[in-house]
Design a protein around this motif. Structure first.
Motif, PDB file in Angstrom:
ATOM      1  N   GLU A 140       1.250  -1.027   0.075  1.00 52.38           N
ATOM      2  CA  GLU A 140       0.269  -0.058   0.230  1.00 52.38           C
ATOM      3  C   GLU A 140       0.431   1.481  -0.086  1.00 52.38           C
ATOM      4  O   GLU A 140       0.887   2.200  -0.705  1.00 52.38           O
ATOM      5  N   PRO A 141       2.052   1.815   0.638  1.00 50.09           N
ATOM      6  CA  PRO A 141       3.291   2.433   1.104  1.00 50.09           C
ATOM      7  C   PRO A 141       3.279   3.211  -0.346  1.00 50.09           C
ATOM      8  O   PRO A 141       3.867   4.137  -1.198  1.00 50.09           O
ATOM      9  N   CYS A 142       3.596   1.968  -1.533  1.00 52.35           N
ATOM     10  CA  CYS A 142       3.989   2.007  -2.463  1.00 52.35           C
ATOM     11  C   CYS A 142       2.663   3.047  -3.473  1.00 52.35           C
ATOM     12  O   CYS A 142       3.817   3.405  -4.584  1.00 52.35           O
ATOM     13  N   ARG A 143       2.257   2.566  -3.538  1.00 53.47           N
ATOM     14  CA  ARG A 143       0.953   3.110  -4.194  1.00 53.47           C
ATOM     15  C   ARG A 143       1.196   4.788  -4.097  1.00 53.47           C
ATOM     16  O   ARG A 143       1.582   5.923  -5.055  1.00 53.47           O
ATOM     17  N   GLY A 144       1.723   5.639  -2.574  1.00 59.38           N
ATOM     18  CA  GLY A 144       1.657   7.192  -2.401  1.00 59.38           C
ATOM     19  C   GLY A 144       3.233   7.210  -3.209  1.00 59.38           C
ATOM     20  O   GLY A 144       3.370   8.334  -3.513  1.00 59.38           O
ATOM     21  N   MET A 145       4.147   6.298  -3.138  1.00 57.20           N
ATOM     22  CA  MET A 145       5.845   6.432  -3.631  1.00 57.20           C
ATOM     23  C   MET A 145       5.260   6.591  -4.497  1.00 57.20           C
ATOM     24  O   MET A 145       5.902   7.298  -5.605  1.00 57.20           O
ATOM     25  N   TRP A 155       2.841   7.772  -6.879  1.00 54.11           N
ATOM     26  CA  TRP A 155       2.227   9.560  -6.772  1.00 54.11           C
ATOM     27  C   TRP A 155       3.066  10.275  -6.550  1.00 54.11           C
ATOM     28  O   TRP A 155       3.163  11.143  -7.238  1.00 54.11           O
ATOM     29  N   TYR A 156       3.456  10.422  -5.249  1.00 57.27           N
ATOM     30  CA  TYR A 156       5.006  10.687  -5.157  1.00 57.27           C
ATOM     31  C   TYR A 156       5.879  11.405  -6.266  1.00 57.27           C
ATOM     32  O   TYR A 156       6.292  12.106  -6.930  1.00 57.27           O
TER      33      TYR A 156
END
Lengths: 407, 362
Positions: free
Chosen positions: B274-279, B281-282
């Motif tokens: 899940e944190p990969c999605r934010g990554m 996007w960032y």
């Protein structure tokens, strides 16, 4: 996608940077284990309170700055203090858990008596939740309190009570209505740790410090008015407290600050004259952690945005404790490896001592393991992620002898 | 501050996902994968109607003028569907290369055709990208010679755009004397790899960039972010399917998702993924708006997402038991897509090496 801060938050950011430039040298050291705030920390807390960087949303009549809650302001403050590696104020259980609970459900008298001293750091609280027979099953608390002549008479035992050896007060979850069901039989009491009949025995932990305690109650008298909300409402109050604990956004600032410290440590530590940051094995570990930390930071920005929009982040929030403690441990692990043999000769040196690099990292390294166990162990977190987050079925319940007996 | 997708981005994502779900049922995916060419005309034309081909092409050349974040969101949807579409190279890197390396006149010649889906330009690097294989193309005047291997999204290419080591870009038409293209079915049958051999092939040179090497890096960075996004989508499919399977499959009288051994594996997957999605996007946003962070986030995102996805692809396959290992479920399409993306435009080791160099640690 907009990562720019609006004018209002840019102004706050500039204000904090100016504050840090002027006062930052007075900050106590960041990191290390928990201990009773020393005079330096209390003075710093007072300065932060005066500037509204702690107790920001607490009404002025109770000693706070009386601002409206604003997720983004809180994030800017946290980020700026982390960036400057400056102590961001007390985050003990009184400040983080009891004060918001009191503000939500306490009486006027209780708020006036406790909120101010707690946020100043003069009054230290401990949390009387876990018992030898119930760690993860909180509602099963067996420590009992009976009302006799205007006093609660408390008998029983708590364990894993952080900070109890130096705390002034305890918020206690105990059984007052034994004839009622598990959840409806609990009450939430506020009591002095100096009460006769209360015996605290520090549990020395692997860090060499006494971060936890066993607390024994033998006919401890607590005035009847020292109850929060009312009889049988303990589970409700405990959930108010938990809600405040959960609403705290995962601490990406801490990870970013740790990574920065780690980069500095690997840059200045040498083996055979070569800085570790230029040694491929160390560098690769650092780079992997840098990648993870960037992902973690982005994830937290996502949660922060959702929180500001009032969206429940669901599984994205549930992974924070498990993922965060594991990342924290990997960061402190590389730090103790970078310190290497030179970091081994250290004394935990008592709770009042200023910590050096080796002490801070070694204690963090061990304390991080404690964080995986406390506050809902990581295996409990994985149950929560699996069951509430991914909607996987629960483990079938084991029929206990008692349950069978009750039919 | 608002870290998330806009309403328009979410709406485009929804329509793309609906389209792919409708057009790529498993039988269709199998049929398209078998020849291994990575291209289907009817699928390509359908995506054209959605406006995908002109996604990042500037509006004055007939595109939507959007950014790499938008491209990353689309790539996640394509990876989720394991779509045989030459997206990263043709729809993202090629127009970006023109935008950064070509003159206005050259852009005017090519970009409207890219936006219309008429030109499918595959992008290769003679060095720079950190791929294994032979990569030694050189220019003599406007004649390209040498070999570039392992080019993705080139199965139905009309042109090849090759970045040389110094950042000069040479565009060569396919089916031109002096150009030999050898197509290989790859591990991931939804996308082939093409080896190119040039012998004095006539090339159009793109050398309008002030800093040629920087222009090449910009294209490489975007490609890496988009591949990471594709991998994220593929890993998400595998996780979703594993969770669904774990709720249905019964062993020892219980659905297997109730066993902590299975539950914890899936909890580990979601905690890492899940944190990969934010990554992603960032990193996509950094390509568009944070130039100082563009290279570092691209390197780290390609490396980290691929590492996480490798674990997810392994654990989710394991969750399916023996069926996961068979061809029957088709789960392997996503496993292989993740494995393919890992090796293209530099694997995690190479990307972290570059991250070290960017920070002066090497």
């Amino acid at each position: 996608m907009d990562l720019s801060l609006s004018e209002q938050y840019q102004a706050l950011q500039a204000e904090i940077r100016a504050f840090v430039a002027k006062h930052g040298h007075k900050s106590p050291k960041v990191g290390g284990g928990r201990k009773r705030p020393d005079q330096k920390t209390l003075d710093w807390q007072k300065t932060l309170l005066e500037h509204g960087y702690v107790g920001r949303t607490i009404p002025t009549e109770y000693g706070g700055a009386g601002k409206q809650p604003d997720v983004m302001e809180a994030a800017v403050i946290a980020a700026e203090f982390a960036r400057a590696n400056v102590y961001a104020g007390l985050t003990n259980q009184g400040v983080s858990m009891l004060v918001p609970t009191l503000l939500e459900v306490g009486t006027e008298e209780q708020k006036r008596a406790y909120v101010g001293p707690t946020i100043r750091g003069d009054l230290i609280w401990c949390q009387g939740y876990s018992e030898p027979g119930n760690g993860s099953d909180l509602a099963n608390a067996q420590t009992k309190a009976e009302l006799v002549d205007g006093n609660w008479i408390v008998n029983g035992q708590k364990i894993w009570t952080s900070s109890a050896h130096y705390a002034d007060m305890m918020f206690l979850l105990c059984r007052t209505e034994p004839e009622k069901s598990k959840h409806e039989g609990l009450s939430y009491l506020l009591l002095s740790m100096d009460s006769p009949g209360l015996d605290r025995r520090p549990l020395k932990t692997m860090t060499g410090r006494s971060e936890f305690n066993e607390v024994f109650f033998t006919d401890v008298k607590v005035p009847e008015s020292q109850i929060l909300v009312g009889r049988g409402k303990g589970w409700y109050v405990a959930n108010v407290t938990l809600k405040h604990e959960r609403s705290m956004i995962g601490d990406a600032g801490k990870m970013t600050a740790r990574l920065e410290q780690l980069i500095a440590l690997l840059g200045k530590t040498e083996i055979d004259g070569v800085p570790l940051i230029r040694q491929p094995e160390f560098r690769d570990r650092l780079l992997r952690l840098q990648g993870e930390t960037i992902a973690w930071k982005a994830h937290n920005l996502r949660l922060l945005t959702e929180a500001a929009q009032g969206i429940d982040s669901g599984v994205k929030r549930m992974i924070i404790k498990y993922g965060g403690t594991m990342l924290g441990f990997r960061l402190s692990s590389l730090a103790v490896d970078a310190l290497g043999s030179a970091g081994l000769p250290f004394e935990s040196a008592g709770e009042d001592a200023e910590d050096d690099d080796a002490t801070t990292w070694n204690i963090d390294y061990m304390y991080d393991v404690g964080l995986m166990i406390g506050g809902g162990s990581n295996n409990i977190q994985k149950n929560i992620i699996g069951e509430r987050g991914l909607d996987l079925p629960r483990e079938p319940k084991v029929q206990t002898a008692a349950a069978v007996g009750r039919g | 501050m608002e870290f998330g997708l806009s309403l328009e981005q979410r709406q485009f994502d929804d329509s793309l996902r609906d389209f792919l779900k409708d057009r790529l049922p498993m039988e269709q995916l199998r049929a398209l994968a078998e020849p291994g060419g990575g291209y289907d005309e009817s699928l390509w034309n359908g995506l054209s109607q959605l406006g995908l081909h002109g996604l990042i092409v500037p509006e004055r050349f007939g595109g939507a003028g959007l950014g790499i974040l938008d491209a990353a969101v689309s790539a996640e949807a394509l990876g989720f569907a394991a779509a045989p579409v030459p997206f990263a190279g043709t729809t993202v890197m090629a127009p970006l290369a023109f935008m950064h390396s070509a003159t206005e006149a050259q852009q005017d010649d090519y970009l409207p055709n890219v936006a219309a889906g008429e030109y499918r330009i595959a992008v290769g690097f003679a060095g720079l990208a950190g791929q294994t294989g032979a990569n030694n193309a050189t220019l003599d005047g406007a004649k390209l010679s040498g070999t570039v291997t392992g080019i993705m999204d080139a199965g139905a290419a009309t042109h090849y755009l090759i970045y040389l080591r110094d950042g000069t870009a040479a565009v060569v038409e396919a089916n031109t004397p002096g150009v030999t293209a050898t197509q290989h079915r790859a591990l991931d049958r939804t996308r082939p790899l093409v080896d190119l051999r040039f012998e004095n092939a006539p090339a159009e040179i793109l050398s309008a960039a002030n800093d040629k090497l920087q222009a090449a890096r910009t294209v490489l960075n975007a490609g890496r972010v988009v591949l990471a996004a594709d991998t994220l989508g593929a890993a998400q499919t595998m996780l979703d399917r594993a969770v669904a399977f774990a709720k249905e499959r019964v062993q020892f009288g219980r659905v297997i998702g109730s066993f902590q051994g299975v539950k914890y594996m899936l909890a580990d997957c979601v905690t890492a993924l899940e944190p990969c999605r934010g990554m992603v996007w960032y990193a996509g946003h950094a390509q568009d708006s944070l130039p100082d962070e563009a290279s570092l986030t691209a390197c780290h995102t390609k490396a980290h997402v691929q590492d996480v996805a490798r674990d997810v692809s392994r654990m989710t396959t394991e969750t399916h038991g023996g069926m996961g290992f068979t061809d029957l479920l088709g789960l392997h399409f996503w496993f292989k897509r993740i494995a393919f993306n890992r090796q293209i435009l530099g694997g995690p080791e190479r990307c972290r090496q570059e991250a070290a160099e960017l920070q002066g640690w090497a």
